[in-house]
Design a protein around this motif. Structure first.
Motif, PDB file in Angstrom:
ATOM      1  N   ILE A   1       0.848  -1.193   0.000  1.00  0.00           N
ATOM      2  CA  ILE A   1       0.000   0.000   0.000  1.00  0.00           C
ATOM      3  C   ILE A   1       0.888   1.251   0.000  1.00  0.00           C
ATOM      4  O   ILE A   1       1.874   1.310   0.750  1.00  0.00           O
ATOM      5  N   ILE A   2       0.545   2.216  -0.818  1.00  0.00           N
ATOM      6  CA  ILE A   2       1.308   3.470  -0.906  1.00  0.00           C
ATOM      7  C   ILE A   2       0.678   4.513   0.016  1.00  0.00           C
ATOM      8  O   ILE A   2      -0.524   4.769  -0.056  1.00  0.00           O
ATOM      9  N   CYS A   3       1.509   5.112   0.877  1.00  0.00           N
ATOM     10  CA  CYS A   3       1.014   6.113   1.837  1.00  0.00           C
ATOM     11  C   CYS A   3       1.845   7.400   1.754  1.00  0.00           C
ATOM     12  O   CYS A   3       3.008   7.377   1.360  1.00  0.00           O
ATOM     13  N   VAL A   4       1.220   8.496   2.157  1.00  0.00           N
ATOM     14  CA  VAL A   4       1.885   9.807   2.225  1.00  0.00           C
ATOM     15  C   VAL A   4       1.587  10.391   3.599  1.00  0.00           C
ATOM     16  O   VAL A   4       0.488  10.220   4.131  1.00  0.00           O
ATOM     17  N   THR A   5       2.587  11.101   4.181  1.00  0.00           N
ATOM     18  CA  THR A   5       2.423  11.581   5.565  1.00  0.00           C
ATOM     19  C   THR A   5       1.749  12.945   5.679  1.00  0.00           C
ATOM     20  O   THR A   5       1.525  13.410   6.803  1.00  0.00           O
ATOM     21  N   GLY A   6       1.470  13.594   4.556  1.00  0.00           N
ATOM     22  CA  GLY A   6       0.846  14.912   4.698  1.00  0.00           C
ATOM     23  C   GLY A   6       0.556  15.543   3.370  1.00  0.00           C
ATOM     24  O   GLY A   6       0.752  14.926   2.318  1.00  0.00           O
ATOM     25  N   HIS A   7       0.104  16.779   3.440  1.00  0.00           N
ATOM     26  CA  HIS A   7      -0.374  17.481   2.247  1.00  0.00           C
ATOM     27  C   HIS A   7       0.745  17.822   1.280  1.00  0.00           C
ATOM     28  O   HIS A   7       1.832  18.211   1.693  1.00  0.00           O
ATOM     29  N   LEU A   8       0.427  17.711   0.008  1.00  0.00           N
ATOM     30  CA  LEU A   8       1.411  17.969  -1.034  1.00  0.00           C
ATOM     31  C   LEU A   8       1.017  19.201  -1.850  1.00  0.00           C
ATOM     32  O   LEU A   8      -0.153  19.564  -1.930  1.00  0.00           O
ATOM     33  N   GLY A   9       2.016  19.812  -2.462  1.00  0.00           N
ATOM     34  CA  GLY A   9       1.767  20.950  -3.364  1.00  0.00           C
ATOM     35  C   GLY A   9       1.869  22.301  -2.685  1.00  0.00           C
ATOM     36  O   GLY A   9       2.015  23.330  -3.362  1.00  0.00           O
ATOM     37  N   SER A  10       1.786  22.318  -1.353  1.00  0.00           N
ATOM     38  CA  SER A  10       1.777  23.613  -0.646  1.00  0.00           C
ATOM     39  C   SER A  10       3.066  24.398  -0.885  1.00  0.00           C
ATOM     40  O   SER A  10       3.033  25.616  -1.117  1.00  0.00           O
TER      41      SER A  10
ATOM     42  N   ALA B   1       3.223   1.301 -10.036  1.00  0.00           N
ATOM     43  CA  ALA B   1       2.378   1.858  -8.976  1.00  0.00           C
ATOM     44  C   ALA B   1       1.113   2.430  -9.585  1.00  0.00           C
ATOM     45  O   ALA B   1       1.114   2.895 -10.721  1.00  0.00           O
ATOM     46  N   ILE B   2       0.045   2.377  -8.826  1.00  0.00           N
ATOM     47  CA  ILE B   2      -1.162   3.094  -9.232  1.00  0.00           C
ATOM     48  C   ILE B   2      -1.565   4.024  -8.099  1.00  0.00           C
ATOM     49  O   ILE B   2      -1.681   3.631  -6.932  1.00  0.00           O
ATOM     50  N   LEU B   3      -1.666   5.309  -8.420  1.00  0.00           N
ATOM     51  CA  LEU B   3      -2.027   6.325  -7.432  1.00  0.00           C
ATOM     52  C   LEU B   3      -3.507   6.672  -7.599  1.00  0.00           C
ATOM     53  O   LEU B   3      -4.000   6.756  -8.728  1.00  0.00           O
ATOM     54  N   GLU B   4      -4.200   6.856  -6.491  1.00  0.00           N
ATOM     55  CA  GLU B   4      -5.617   7.243  -6.515  1.00  0.00           C
ATOM     56  C   GLU B   4      -5.718   8.763  -6.451  1.00  0.00           C
ATOM     57  O   GLU B   4      -5.384   9.367  -5.421  1.00  0.00           O
ATOM     58  N   GLU B   5      -6.144   9.369  -7.530  1.00  0.00           N
ATOM     59  CA  GLU B   5      -6.222  10.838  -7.577  1.00  0.00           C
ATOM     60  C   GLU B   5      -6.989  11.408  -6.388  1.00  0.00           C
ATOM     61  O   GLU B   5      -6.571  12.398  -5.777  1.00  0.00           O
ATOM     62  N   GLY B   6      -8.081  10.741  -6.040  1.00  0.00           N
ATOM     63  CA  GLY B   6      -8.924  11.253  -4.962  1.00  0.00           C
ATOM     64  C   GLY B   6      -8.287  11.148  -3.590  1.00  0.00           C
ATOM     65  O   GLY B   6      -8.740  11.785  -2.636  1.00  0.00           O
ATOM     66  N   ASN B   7      -7.215  10.356  -3.479  1.00  0.00           N
ATOM     67  CA  ASN B   7      -6.581  10.151  -2.173  1.00  0.00           C
ATOM     68  C   ASN B   7      -5.213  10.820  -2.056  1.00  0.00           C
ATOM     69  O   ASN B   7      -4.432  10.474  -1.174  1.00  0.00           O
ATOM     70  N   ILE B   8      -4.917  11.705  -2.966  1.00  0.00           N
ATOM     71  CA  ILE B   8      -3.681  12.480  -2.834  1.00  0.00           C
ATOM     72  C   ILE B   8      -3.991  13.680  -1.958  1.00  0.00           C
ATOM     73  O   ILE B   8      -4.837  14.506  -2.298  1.00  0.00           O
ATOM     74  N   PRO B   9      -3.328  13.760  -0.785  1.00  0.00           N
ATOM     75  CA  PRO B   9      -3.709  14.816   0.167  1.00  0.00           C
ATOM     76  C   PRO B   9      -3.250  16.197  -0.283  1.00  0.00           C
ATOM     77  O   PRO B   9      -2.067  16.438  -0.500  1.00  0.00           O
ATOM     78  N   ILE B  10      -4.202  17.090  -0.423  1.00  0.00           N
ATOM     79  CA  ILE B  10      -3.924  18.477  -0.813  1.00  0.00           C
ATOM     80  C   ILE B  10      -4.738  19.387   0.106  1.00  0.00           C
ATOM     81  O   ILE B  10      -5.947  19.199   0.253  1.00  0.00           O
TER      82      ILE B  10
ATOM     83  N   ILE C   1      -3.658   7.095   2.669  1.00  0.00           N
ATOM     84  CA  ILE C   1      -3.471   5.895   1.855  1.00  0.00           C
ATOM     85  C   ILE C   1      -3.797   6.274   0.412  1.00  0.00           C
ATOM     86  O   ILE C   1      -4.941   6.591   0.086  1.00  0.00           O
ATOM     87  N   SER C   2      -2.773   6.292  -0.424  1.00  0.00           N
ATOM     88  CA  SER C   2      -2.909   6.971  -1.721  1.00  0.00           C
ATOM     89  C   SER C   2      -2.700   6.078  -2.937  1.00  0.00           C
ATOM     90  O   SER C   2      -2.686   6.570  -4.068  1.00  0.00           O
ATOM     91  N   GLY C   3      -2.510   4.774  -2.736  1.00  0.00           N
ATOM     92  CA  GLY C   3      -2.323   3.945  -3.916  1.00  0.00           C
ATOM     93  C   GLY C   3      -1.789   2.571  -3.577  1.00  0.00           C
ATOM     94  O   GLY C   3      -1.771   2.161  -2.410  1.00  0.00           O
ATOM     95  N   GLU C   4      -1.327   1.881  -4.616  1.00  0.00           N
ATOM     96  CA  GLU C   4      -0.885   0.502  -4.433  1.00  0.00           C
ATOM     97  C   GLU C   4       0.276   0.206  -5.378  1.00  0.00           C
ATOM     98  O   GLU C   4       0.330   0.725  -6.498  1.00  0.00           O
TER      99      GLU C   4
END
Lengths: 347, 347
Positions: A167-176, A257-266, A314-317
């Motif tokens: 499972i692909i995870c990110v610890t916080g918001h991106l793009g800021s 990898a496949i990333l879920e657009e809706g689960n990318i934290p912004i 949780i942003s992808g697999e």
């Protein structure tokens, strides 16, 4: 330097250049567990823990612009970005060295500001300043920091060990950070066009400015993993944008990898600001850099442990290499992701 | 950077500036055995050996001049000068990181030359390149190297532990690098005045050129000490000139020193070249820099062991602090020594 053949450094890209320059180096010391190619090198100590070592250079006019970078924030950031590399190995930072080359336009008081920021970061992350070098430069400020951390061997996390199904995870918001930078650049342009106009730092964009000027390393996540008995299967810090980093993990691990657009934290303020700039927020999260969040993968058996932890998205697999690196959009489409990080060469 | 008070960095001198900038930093990690203030920091590993860490920056136009510095030699020297700091702790180098910032006038082929020199030095000293950073610069080449070595705790030698009565030794000839630099500068002037004149690199001055362009670190001395069961009581490498280094040892150890003019090792070709430049050879040995020999002190009980070792010159004695740092001339006079190393600030 009268070259026969002359290949422009920009043709290889930053990562291609590093690969080219270091490909003929073999390691020979038994204590060198891992050399070039990850967020940090790994050194065996003969003791219960291994050391991880990482180094970064920050150059005025390339990485920062004094038109809008306070020296104290710059000192803080110089430490953060290196500590972030230690976190990306799932290790705890303990020591840093800070070297600076300065032109004579810098006063002692200006350097004091810079070192106050370094000290604030040392206090925050619990690291000791153990050395450095101070010299003249012909132009501008150049900063070189080396960070040293440690962890039990079995906890150290590389980027090369992600497995299909993880499972692909990110610890916080991106793009800021990227949007903060665009705001600062815009204000600089306004100021240059009319020096009587004071730059306008809107309160509602405070977190975007902070993201680029004074980023935090996620030492708290290393602690959280240890406390919850989680060892990520692979990890990297997001310095060049989510797309670039997931490509690094996939290339090093031999996976897709496949990333879920809706689960990318912004963050909501980042979404709004991106739209104001006529940018797609997801593209900004994928391609903007310098967020210094952690991108990591976990074994599916750890999913229940991770699901309820704060600040983990949780942003992808991880999928098979043949399936490439793709984005599953909110609309249900599948698009290939391009690695367009912040490469300094080849821009 | 609109400073209220503005103190020029040049007013403090290089060492004064470092002291000023780092004085408010306290170390807090139990693993930090020694922080800022010696040739290298010392880190505890929990294992049988401690690590020593040192870092140096080399800046084009300040530390080297491409009018006469081959890139391959520069790569070699960048490693040597850092390995030398590890040797000065009586430790064995094992890993290095090499970071570079380059302007776009550098080609891939030019960087290949540089890294060939880095690789030759890695091969010579048995160190592994484990990391680094590669970035753009606005102007010129900036190199930052961090070296990591290790040694059993009881063998690590600081500069702060010389005792009254200890014997002062040097591992090789001094002044050669400074004279090599003067020769290169003279030839550059000739060339600039008349580009048709080819620089004249006399065969008889080969070792002076090599001393400045491609210095060697004395890893052999660390081995020699171990083999002969000698642990120096204090040690430093001669990067800024014998006078500056003996002052560092004396200040850190709270002692004085008397140097024997007749026992300061100077190569015959350096003597001749100094005289041609109308310089006093001993002054050149005292104040010239970049020889990268080791200056160390031993307990008088080890004198017989050291006396017959190759390449070790017995050059003086540690005395009480009140007696200052003095030179006992061949003519029988006693002169105070001035610390005039190669400080980049305050020149």
């Amino acid at each position: 330097m009268a070259d026969q053949a002359r290949t422009d450094v920009n043709t290889l890209g930053e990562f291609g250049l590093i690969e080219h320059l270091t490909k003929n180096f073999k390691t020979r010391q038994k204590t060198t567990i891992l050399g070039v190619g990850d967020d940090a090198a790994i050194i065996d100590t003969g003791g219960p823990e291994q050391l991880v070592v990482s180094t970064d250079m920050l150059v005025e006019g390339i990485h920062f612009d004094f038109a809008y970078t306070p020296l104290k924030h710059l000192g803080y950031k110089s430490v953060s970005v290196n500590v972030s590399d230690i976190c990306a190995m799932n290790a705890r930072p303990q020591q840093i060295t800070v070297s600076i080359a300065i032109s004579n336009r810098f006063s002692v008081e200006a350097l004091d500001e810079f070192y106050e920021g370094v000290r604030a970061a040392c206090d925050k992350y619990g690291v000791d300043l153990i050395g450095g070098d101070t010299t003249s430069s012909l132009k501008g400020l150049i900063i070189s920091v080396t960070a040293i951390g440690r962890a039990p061997a079995e906890r150290i996390t590389r980027r090369s060990t992600a497995k299909v199904g993880d499972i692909i995870c990110v610890t916080g918001h991106l793009g800021s950070a990227y949007l903060g930078l665009q705001l600062l650049e815009r204000e600089k342009e306004v100021y240059l066009a009319n020096p009587d106009m004071q730059p306008e730092m809107k309160e509602e964009n405070k977190e975007l400015y902070a993201a680029i000027l004074r980023p935090e390393a996620r030492t708290d996540m290393v602690d959280l993993f240890a406390k919850n008995n989680i060892i990520p299967t692979a990890m990297i810090d997001v310095s060049d944008g989510l797309a670039s980093e997931i490509f690094h993990i996939c290339k090093a691990s031999g996976v897709g990898a496949i990333l879920e657009e809706g689960n990318i934290p912004i963050k909501q303020e980042a979404q709004l600001q991106a739209l104001e700039f006529n940018m797609d927020p997801v593209t900004v999260a994928l391609s903007g850099g310098e967020d210094y969040e952690l991108l990591f993968t976990i074994d599916p058996k750890d999913l229940e442990k991770v699901r309820f932890l704060p600040n983990i998205y949780i942003s992808g697999e991880i999928v098979a290499k043949e399936d490439g690196v793709k984005l599953h959009t909110v609309g249900g489409n599948i698009h290939p992701v391009r690695a367009q990080g912040w490469e300094h060469f080849g821009e």
